[in-house]
Scaffold this active site. Structure first.
Site, PDB file in Angstrom:
ATOM      1  N   THR A 156       0.897  -1.151   0.000  1.00  0.00           N
ATOM      2  CA  THR A 156       0.000   0.000   0.000  1.00  0.00           C
ATOM      3  C   THR A 156       0.939   1.206   0.000  1.00  0.00           C
ATOM      4  OG1 THR A 156      -0.080   0.145   2.413  1.00  0.00           O
ATOM      5  CG2 THR A 156      -1.787  -1.191   1.356  1.00  0.00           C
ATOM      6  N   HIS A 157       0.559   2.255  -0.679  1.00  0.00           N
ATOM      7  CA  HIS A 157       1.428   3.438  -0.823  1.00  0.00           C
ATOM      8  C   HIS A 157       2.777   3.069  -1.442  1.00  0.00           C
ATOM      9  CE1 HIS A 157      -1.469   5.248   1.996  1.00  0.00           C
ATOM     10  NE2 HIS A 157      -1.338   4.124   2.657  1.00  0.00           N
ATOM     11  N   SER A 278      18.027  -0.643 -26.234  1.00  0.00           N
ATOM     12  CA  SER A 278      18.325   0.764 -26.455  1.00  0.00           C
ATOM     13  C   SER A 278      19.341   0.858 -27.577  1.00  0.00           C
ATOM     14  CB  SER A 278      18.902   1.360 -25.172  1.00  0.00           C
ATOM     15  OG  SER A 278      19.659   2.508 -25.486  1.00  0.00           O
ATOM     16  N   LYS A 284      20.459  -2.326 -21.878  1.00  0.00           N
ATOM     17  CA  LYS A 284      19.051  -2.067 -21.584  1.00  0.00           C
ATOM     18  C   LYS A 284      18.089  -3.040 -22.253  1.00  0.00           C
ATOM     19  CE  LYS A 284      17.272   1.395 -20.353  1.00  0.00           C
ATOM     20  NZ  LYS A 284      16.915   2.780 -20.452  1.00  0.00           N
ATOM     21  N   ASN A 286      13.981  -2.814 -22.450  1.00  0.00           N
ATOM     22  CA  ASN A 286      12.898  -1.924 -22.028  1.00  0.00           C
ATOM     23  C   ASN A 286      11.523  -2.567 -22.163  1.00  0.00           C
ATOM     24  OD1 ASN A 286      14.848   0.056 -21.627  1.00  0.00           O
ATOM     25  ND2 ASN A 286      14.678   0.774 -23.742  1.00  0.00           N
ATOM     26  N   GLU A 291       4.848   0.090 -21.637  1.00  0.00           N
ATOM     27  CA  GLU A 291       4.876   1.559 -21.650  1.00  0.00           C
ATOM     28  C   GLU A 291       3.913   2.124 -22.695  1.00  0.00           C
ATOM     29  OE1 GLU A 291       8.947   2.912 -21.984  1.00  0.00           O
ATOM     30  OE2 GLU A 291       9.545   1.539 -20.401  1.00  0.00           O
ATOM     31  N   GLN A 323     -21.393  12.634 -36.731  1.00  0.00           N
ATOM     32  CA  GLN A 323     -20.503  11.868 -37.602  1.00  0.00           C
ATOM     33  C   GLN A 323     -19.173  11.556 -36.899  1.00  0.00           C
ATOM     34  OE1 GLN A 323     -20.240  12.438 -42.021  1.00  0.00           O
ATOM     35  NE2 GLN A 323     -18.287  13.378 -41.496  1.00  0.00           N
ATOM     36  N   LYS A 326     -17.992   7.702 -35.107  1.00  0.00           N
ATOM     37  CA  LYS A 326     -17.338   6.494 -35.615  1.00  0.00           C
ATOM     38  C   LYS A 326     -15.833   6.534 -35.397  1.00  0.00           C
ATOM     39  CE  LYS A 326     -19.755   6.994 -39.262  1.00  0.00           C
ATOM     40  NZ  LYS A 326     -20.878   7.663 -38.586  1.00  0.00           N
TER      41      LYS A 326
END
Ligand code: ARG
Length: 458
Positions: A156-157, A278, A284, A286, A291, A323, A326
Site C-alpha cells: 500500500t502506498h 536501447s 538495456k 525496455n 509503456e 458523424q 465512428k
C-alpha cells in the site's frame, strides 16, 4: 464531381468547395460490411411488404452482393465527394443494376441508416473487446494457478505492507477484466435495438415490417422513439466508457510490469519477444509494450470525453456533429483490443524471479500484522496488540534485524502472552492464515482462479 451523382443533388446548383468536401467526409470507408448488410435487410423488407416491387427488391439484393464483392476485392474507387459509405454504396449499386437502385432509399434516411451502422459497429467491437478480455483473463488465471503459493510483497502506498501470493496479485487484474468483459456485454445488449424505420427523425409513413429487419440483423428489439433512435449515441459513449475503464486497468498492470522489470524490483525478466533494447545503452531491455499500453491510455480516455462533449450541446434530432462518433469508436477499439491480446500473449512469457519475490515478501517487517494478530488470538484487544508489536518493530529496526531475528526474551518482556512459537511466524504461515473468502491463502487463490476461468469461459 457531377452534381447529379450527389444523392441530395436536386436542390443544389454549384459544386462543393474542395476544402469543404474533405472537411465533411466521413471515416466510414471500412464499414461497408455492416452498411451493406443493413441495406440488404431493408431491401428484403421493402419487397416483402410490397413497398417496392419484389422483383426490384431482388435486383437490389443481388446488386448489393456484387457491390460487397467489389469492396472486398478492393476494387472500389473511394470518392471523397460522395461523402460517406451510404452514398458510395448507393452509387456503386447504380453501376450494377441501374435505375432500380433508386428504390433502395425508400422509407429510409441516412440518419436512421447511420444509427444502424453505428450500432452494428458497437456490437461487433463489444464482441471483439469481450473476447480480448477473456483471452487475458484465461492467461492470468493459468498463471495464478501456477503461482498460487508463491509469495511476493503486497503494497500500500508502494510500501511493503503484507505478503500476498503472486497468484492473488494477478487475479486482482483478472477480476477487473471480468467486470470489463461484462461491461462490454451489457453495452452490447443496450446497443442492440434497431433504429432503422425511424426515418430522418419523425418516423416512417410506409407500412414497414421493422421486426423483420430486426430479426434478420440480429437485433433484440425495435426502437420506440424515432427522435431518440436517430439522435442519441449513449451506446457509443457506453462503449467508450467500457474501453476507458479497461484501458485504465491495463495501464495499471502495465505500470506494475514496468516497475517489476526494473533493477530496483527485479521481480520479472521480460521475454525478448515483448521487449526492446536501447540504440545507445547495450545493457538495456525496455518494457516498451507495457509503456505503450500505458501511454495510449490517454487516447482512449480522450475519446470518451470527446464524445460526451460532442453530444452535450446538441438539440434533437440528428446533427452532423454525430458523424464524429465512428472515429471515436474505432480509435478507442484500435487501442483496447490489441492491448488485451498482446498482454494475453505476454503474460505467460514473463519470467518471475520467485526467490527474490519471496525474500522481498518477508522483508520490511511485513509480518508485523501477523505478530499483532497472534496476540489478538490469545485474547489481547487489537489496539493494544498493535502497540506492543510496534514496540518490537522499533527495537528490531534499531538492531538492524527482522522481527523473527529478535531473541524470544524481548517478546516475553513485551507481553506474557507470547510463547516461543511466535518465532515460527513466516511468510507461508502469514499467507495460509488469510483463508477467508477473498484472501490470499493459496487454497483460496486456486479456488478463485478456477472460478474466474469458468466465468470467463462461459
Ligand atoms: N455521414 C453521416 C454520419 O456519419 C451520415 C448521416 C448524414 N446525415 C445527414 N443528414 N447529413 O453521421
Amino acid at each position: 464531381m457531377s452534381e447529379e451523382q450527389r444523392t441530395w443533388g436536386g436542390r443544389f446548383e454549384g459544386s462543393m468547395d474542395d476544402l469543404t468536401r474533405d472537411y465533411t467526409a466521413g471515416v466510414d470507408r471500412d464499414l461497408y460490411e455492416h452498411d451493406i448488410a443493413g441495406s440488404v435487410a431493408h431491401a428484403r423488407m421493402l419487397g416483402a411488404t410490397g413497398i417496392i416491387p419484389e422483383g426490384e427488391a431482388a435486383a437490389i439484393v443481388a446488386g448489393l452482393g456484387a457491390v460487397l464483392e467489389r469492396f472486398r476485392a478492393g476494387e472500389v474507387e473511394w470518392r471523397p465527394d460522395l461523402e460517406d459509405i451510404h452514398t458510395h454504396v448507393e452509387v456503386f449499386l447504380r453501376d450494377e443494376i441501374g435505375a432500380a437502385a433508386g428504390r433502395l432509399h425508400t422509407a429510409r434516411s441516412r440518419n436512421d441508416q447511420v444509427s444502424l451502422l453505428n450500432r452494428m459497429l458497437v456490437r461487433q467491437q463489444c464482441d471483439l473487446a469481450a473476447a480480448g478480455a477473456e483471452a487475458l483473463i484465461a492467461a492470468l488465471s493459468d498463471l495464478a494457478l501456477t503461482h498460487a503459493a508463491d509469495p511476493m510483497p503486497g503494497y500500500t502506498h508502494l510500501q511493503r505492507a503484507q505478503p500476498v501470493t503472486l497468484g492473488h496479485h494477478l487475479l486482482a487484474y483478472g477480476e477487473m477484466l471480468l467486470r470489463d468483459r461484462d461491461r462490454f456485454r451489457d453495452c452490447r445488449a443496450r446497443a442492440n435495438v434497431i433504429p432503422l424505420g425511424s426515418g430522418a427523425l419523425a418516423g416512417s409513413p410506409y407500412p414497414l415490417d421493422r421486426e423483420m429487419v430486426a430479426r434478420e440483423l440480429g437485433f433484440d428489439s425495435v426502437s420506440r422513439n424515432s427522435l431518440d433512435a436517430v439522435a442519441d449515441r449513449d451506446y457509443a459513449i457506453e462503449f467508450l466508457a467500457a474501453c476507458a475503464i479497461t484501458q485504465v486497468h491495463l495501464s495499471r498492470l502495465a505500470e506494475e510490469i514496468v516497475l517489476w522489470s526494473s533493477a530496483e524490483f527485479a521481480f520479472v525478466r521480460l521475454p525478448d519477444a515483448f521487449a526492446t533494447g536501447s540504440s545507445m545503452m547495450p545493457q538495456k531491455k525496455n518494457a516498451d509494450v507495457a509503456e505503450l499500453a500505458r501511454g495510449r491510455s490517454g487516447r482512449v480516455l480522450g475519446e470518451l470525453v470527446n464524445l460526451l462533449a460532442n453530444l452535450k450541446g446538441q438539440p434533437l434530432a440528428y446533427n452532423r456533429d454525430l458523424q464524429e462518433d465512428k472515429a471515436a469508436i474505432l480509435n478507442a477499439a484500435a487501442v483496447v483490443v490489441p492491448t488485451l491480446h498482446i498482454f494475453a500473449a505476454m503474460a505467460p512469457a514473463l519470467e518471475f524471479d520467485l526467490e527474490r519475490m519471496r525474500e522481498a515478501a518477508s522483508g520490511g517487517f511485513s509480518l508485523a500484522t501477523d505478530v499483532a494478530d497472534y496476540l489478538v488470538r490469545k485474547g489481547m484487544p487489537f489496539r493494544d496488540a498493535h502497540a506492543v508489536t510496534g514496540g518490537l518493530v522499533r527495537e528490531a529496526e534499531e538492531r538492524g534485524c527482522e522481527l523473527h531475528e529478535l531473541p524470544f526474551d524481548r517478546y516475553a518482556e513485551a507481553s506474557d502472552l507470547f510463547e516461543p512459537d511466535v518465532l515460527e511466524i513466516d511468510v507461508d504461515s502469514a499467507l495460509a492464515a488469510r483463508d477467508a473468502i477473498g484472501g490470499t491463502a493459496p487454497a483460496r487463490v486456486r479456488e478463485a482462479a478456477e472460478a474466474l476461468r469458468t466465468e470467463a469461459g462461459s
